[in-house]
Design an enzyme around this catalytic site. Sequence first.
Site, short mmCIF file in Angstrom:
data_model
loop_
_atom_site.label_atom_id
_atom_site.label_comp_id
_atom_site.label_asym_id
_atom_site.label_seq_id
_atom_site.Cartn_x
_atom_site.Cartn_y
_atom_site.Cartn_z
N HIS A 72 19.76 -17.13 7.54
CA HIS A 72 21.19 -17.44 7.01
C HIS A 72 21.83 -17.56 8.00
O HIS A 72 22.46 -15.29 7.73
CB HIS A 72 21.04 -17.98 5.60
CG HIS A 72 20.28 -18.32 4.88
ND1 HIS A 72 20.18 -18.06 3.65
CD2 HIS A 72 18.80 -19.26 5.07
CE1 HIS A 72 19.21 -18.97 2.87
NE2 HIS A 72 18.56 -19.06 3.79
N TYR A 200 26.78 -21.28 -3.49
CA TYR A 200 27.40 -20.63 -4.92
C TYR A 200 28.94 -21.50 -5.45
O TYR A 200 30.00 -21.60 -5.00
CB TYR A 200 27.98 -19.14 -3.94
CG TYR A 200 27.75 -17.96 -3.96
CD1 TYR A 200 27.20 -17.59 -2.54
CD2 TYR A 200 27.38 -17.18 -5.42
CE1 TYR A 200 26.00 -16.73 -2.78
CE2 TYR A 200 26.35 -15.94 -4.38
CZ TYR A 200 26.49 -15.72 -3.40
OH TYR A 200 25.08 -14.95 -2.97
N PRO A 292 25.10 -9.54 -9.99
CA PRO A 292 24.71 -9.92 -9.26
C PRO A 292 24.71 -10.64 -7.83
O PRO A 292 24.62 -11.32 -7.21
CB PRO A 292 23.16 -10.27 -9.18
CG PRO A 292 23.55 -11.05 -10.65
CD PRO A 292 24.50 -10.26 -11.66
N LYS A 296 23.65 -7.33 -3.68
CA LYS A 296 23.87 -5.78 -3.73
C LYS A 296 22.86 -5.14 -3.87
O LYS A 296 22.33 -4.37 -3.13
CB LYS A 296 25.01 -5.92 -3.98
CG LYS A 296 26.70 -6.09 -2.86
CD LYS A 296 26.51 -5.44 -1.25
CE LYS A 296 27.34 -6.40 -0.54
NZ LYS A 296 26.15 -7.13 0.34
N TYR A 384 29.69 -9.28 2.39
CA TYR A 384 28.54 -9.80 1.69
C TYR A 384 27.34 -9.65 3.26
O TYR A 384 26.27 -9.19 2.93
CB TYR A 384 28.39 -11.37 2.07
CG TYR A 384 27.71 -11.93 1.57
CD1 TYR A 384 27.74 -12.92 0.25
CD2 TYR A 384 26.35 -12.25 2.31
CE1 TYR A 384 26.21 -13.32 -0.58
CE2 TYR A 384 25.54 -13.20 1.61
CZ TYR A 384 25.45 -13.71 -0.41
OH TYR A 384 24.31 -13.87 -0.56
P1 FAD Z 1 13.90 -1.30 -10.03
O1 FAD Z 1 13.60 -2.36 -8.50
O2 FAD Z 1 14.31 -1.11 -11.59
O3 FAD Z 1 12.44 0.31 -9.74
C1 FAD Z 1 12.24 1.23 -10.41
C2 FAD Z 1 10.95 1.35 -10.76
O4 FAD Z 1 10.58 2.17 -11.29
C3 FAD Z 1 9.97 0.26 -11.55
O5 FAD Z 1 9.04 -0.42 -10.59
C4 FAD Z 1 9.49 0.41 -13.26
O6 FAD Z 1 8.54 -0.02 -13.00
C5 FAD Z 1 9.56 1.94 -12.92
N1 FAD Z 1 9.69 2.59 -13.10
C6 FAD Z 1 10.85 3.02 -14.65
N2 FAD Z 1 10.62 3.96 -15.82
C7 FAD Z 1 9.35 4.83 -15.14
C8 FAD Z 1 8.94 5.49 -15.16
N3 FAD Z 1 9.31 6.00 -16.16
N4 FAD Z 1 8.30 6.40 -14.50
C9 FAD Z 1 7.21 5.25 -13.86
N5 FAD Z 1 7.47 4.43 -13.31
C10 FAD Z 1 9.37 3.89 -13.75
N6 FAD Z 1 20.12 -7.91 -7.29
C11 FAD Z 1 20.46 -8.79 -6.58
O7 FAD Z 1 21.48 -7.82 -5.61
N7 FAD Z 1 20.36 -10.23 -7.04
C12 FAD Z 1 19.39 -11.12 -8.26
O8 FAD Z 1 19.14 -11.71 -8.38
C13 FAD Z 1 18.98 -9.52 -8.70
N8 FAD Z 1 18.25 -10.13 -10.18
C14 FAD Z 1 17.94 -9.36 -11.23
C15 FAD Z 1 17.18 -9.95 -12.15
C16 FAD Z 1 16.36 -8.61 -12.98
C17 FAD Z 1 15.80 -9.26 -14.17
C18 FAD Z 1 16.90 -7.30 -12.96
C19 FAD Z 1 16.43 -5.82 -13.55
C20 FAD Z 1 17.39 -6.78 -11.20
C21 FAD Z 1 18.20 -7.90 -11.01
N9 FAD Z 1 18.58 -7.51 -9.54
C22 FAD Z 1 19.19 -8.71 -8.53
C23 FAD Z 1 18.79 -6.16 -9.14
C24 FAD Z 1 18.09 -5.76 -8.29
O9 FAD Z 1 16.29 -6.32 -8.39
C25 FAD Z 1 18.10 -4.24 -8.43
O10 FAD Z 1 19.04 -3.53 -7.87
C26 FAD Z 1 16.78 -3.18 -7.53
O11 FAD Z 1 15.74 -3.70 -8.06
C27 FAD Z 1 16.81 -1.81 -7.38
O12 FAD Z 1 15.69 -1.60 -6.71
P2 FAD Z 1 15.32 0.41 -7.09
O13 FAD Z 1 14.48 0.75 -6.68
O14 FAD Z 1 16.91 1.24 -7.37
O15 FAD Z 1 14.78 -0.43 -8.85
C1 DHB Z 2 20.29 -14.68 -4.69
C2 DHB Z 2 19.96 -13.48 -6.00
C3 DHB Z 2 21.49 -13.09 -5.92
O1 DHB Z 2 21.87 -12.69 -7.49
C4 DHB Z 2 22.32 -13.71 -4.85
O2 DHB Z 2 23.73 -12.81 -4.99
C5 DHB Z 2 22.00 -14.43 -3.40
C6 DHB Z 2 20.44 -14.85 -4.23
C7 DHB Z 2 18.37 -14.66 -5.30
O3 DHB Z 2 17.80 -14.39 -6.09
O4 DHB Z 2 18.24 -16.11 -4.16
#
Ligand code: FAD
Ligand code: DHB
Length: 398
Positions: A72, A200, A292, A296, A384
């Site tokens: 995009h 947005y 979100p 980021k 962004y």
């Molecule tokens: P995670 O992806 O949470 O990975 C952590 C992993 O550790 C998971 O697989 C979990 O199962 C595992 N784990 C947890 N505890 C244990 C344990 N005790 N032992 C072993 N493994 C364990 N960000 C955006 O920018 N846009 C969005 O739209 C957006 N939507 C989101 C929706 C939801 C429901 C959530 C929860 C987050 C969202 N986020 C979004 C944030 C983004 O997805 C996270 O910032 C991202 O997943 C961070 O990655 P991570 O690897 O740090 O953590």
């Molecule tokens: C999406 C999620 C976000 O939080 C955002 O700012 C832009 C896109 C997505 O899930 O596509």
Amino acid sequence: MRTQVGIIGAGPAGLMLSHLLHLQGIESIVIEDRSREYVEGRIRAGVLEHWAADLLDETGLGERMAREGLMHGGINISINGALHYLDFKALTGRGIMVYGQHEVVKDLIAARLAAGEQIIFGVKDVRVEAIDSKQPVIRFTTNGKASAIACDFIGGCDGFHGICRPSIPEGALTTFERSYPFGWLGILAASPPPDHELIYAYHDRGFALFSMRSPSVSRLYLQCDPEEHIAAWPDDRIWDELHTRLGDKQRSRLAEGAVLQKGITAMRSFVVEPMQYGRLFLTGDAAHIVPPTGAKGMNLAIADVVVLARALKEFYRTGRNDLVQQYSSACLRRVWKAQRFSWYMTSMLHRFHNDNPFDQRRQLAELDYVTSSEAAAKALAENYTGLPMEGSVRYLIV
Ligand code: FAD
Ligand code: DHB
């Protein structure tokens, strides 16, 4: 079991850390408490900053993204139905890649397994020991049997609800936190998005976001009450609200389709400092959460592990310990800028139930400014699409 780096969590942070370490010849083992099917199906973030997409590409993970990801050049901001385009390419020379987090996770898992590395899914009772020594240990059970990984370092990549952060002695961490009086209701729908780029939408009834996973699958979000139960949102109510907040009075711009998934997510800003204790390093959501709106979360998780992989590479190659010691301070500079930007986007675009008319006028002035001033639009676009990574990403992989 023994390895150089024991990694807890198979999200974007843990898997990318393992991948980057492997490219340096550093061994790791990843443990994950969920199943492979669960982590590969978990729908979350969707936007990769330009450098993060380049990183995937340059480290051999770009093939499916090149085919299925959507490049995009900007985003749309809708103000009570009136659409304004922010042209990131023209403003910064850069774009973004729309490619779902679960697709990134699938590609990373496939690459780890193809390289013959271990990911142990479905572990239980995970705990860490001796994290302030040179020989930390991860203990867990797998298939009912007690097991342990002895390692040099631990990657605490287990997300916000993981065990790593709470394993650090109380008093060693300072927490910074802010909550918001709203959440996001997110759906995945079998329908084309209303525009080929993201929208947005600010609306008097609340924020909405129109994103996608492919030309025929939309990812759509609505600002909602964080306490509200999903049962209060039947599909018809969701579509009505999406049409309204898009300013789609004729119901002609937004196509409706089967709702494949829906859920409500609360919003918070959260940081712990420092992001390390002894030989345990917190990465991604284990150390910080952003609302979100700025897209980021996944990008910050990947940025943290780039810094950590680089520090560990220096440690193993030369015995230098300074980059390892500076891990937290190097990450936090980026983390706080992402916190600032995520807070800015969130407060500009959402309705606050307690806002007084002054604040609402100020918010509309902010939206008017960002959609009419090149300087303001450029600042948004720079944040962004992704602030520069300190040092080149290429440096890490050559
Ligand atoms: P995670 O992806 O949470 O990975 C952590 C992993 O550790 C998971 O697989 C979990 O199962 C595992 N784990 C947890 N505890 C244990 C344990 N005790 N032992 C072993 N493994 C364990 N960000 C955006 O920018 N846009 C969005 O739209 C957006 N939507 C989101 C929706 C939801 C429901 C959530 C929860 C987050 C969202 N986020 C979004 C944030 C983004 O997805 C996270 O910032 C991202 O997943 C961070 O990655 P991570 O690897 O740090 O953590
Ligand atoms: C999406 C999620 C976000 O939080 C955002 O700012 C832009 C896109 C997505 O899930 O596509």
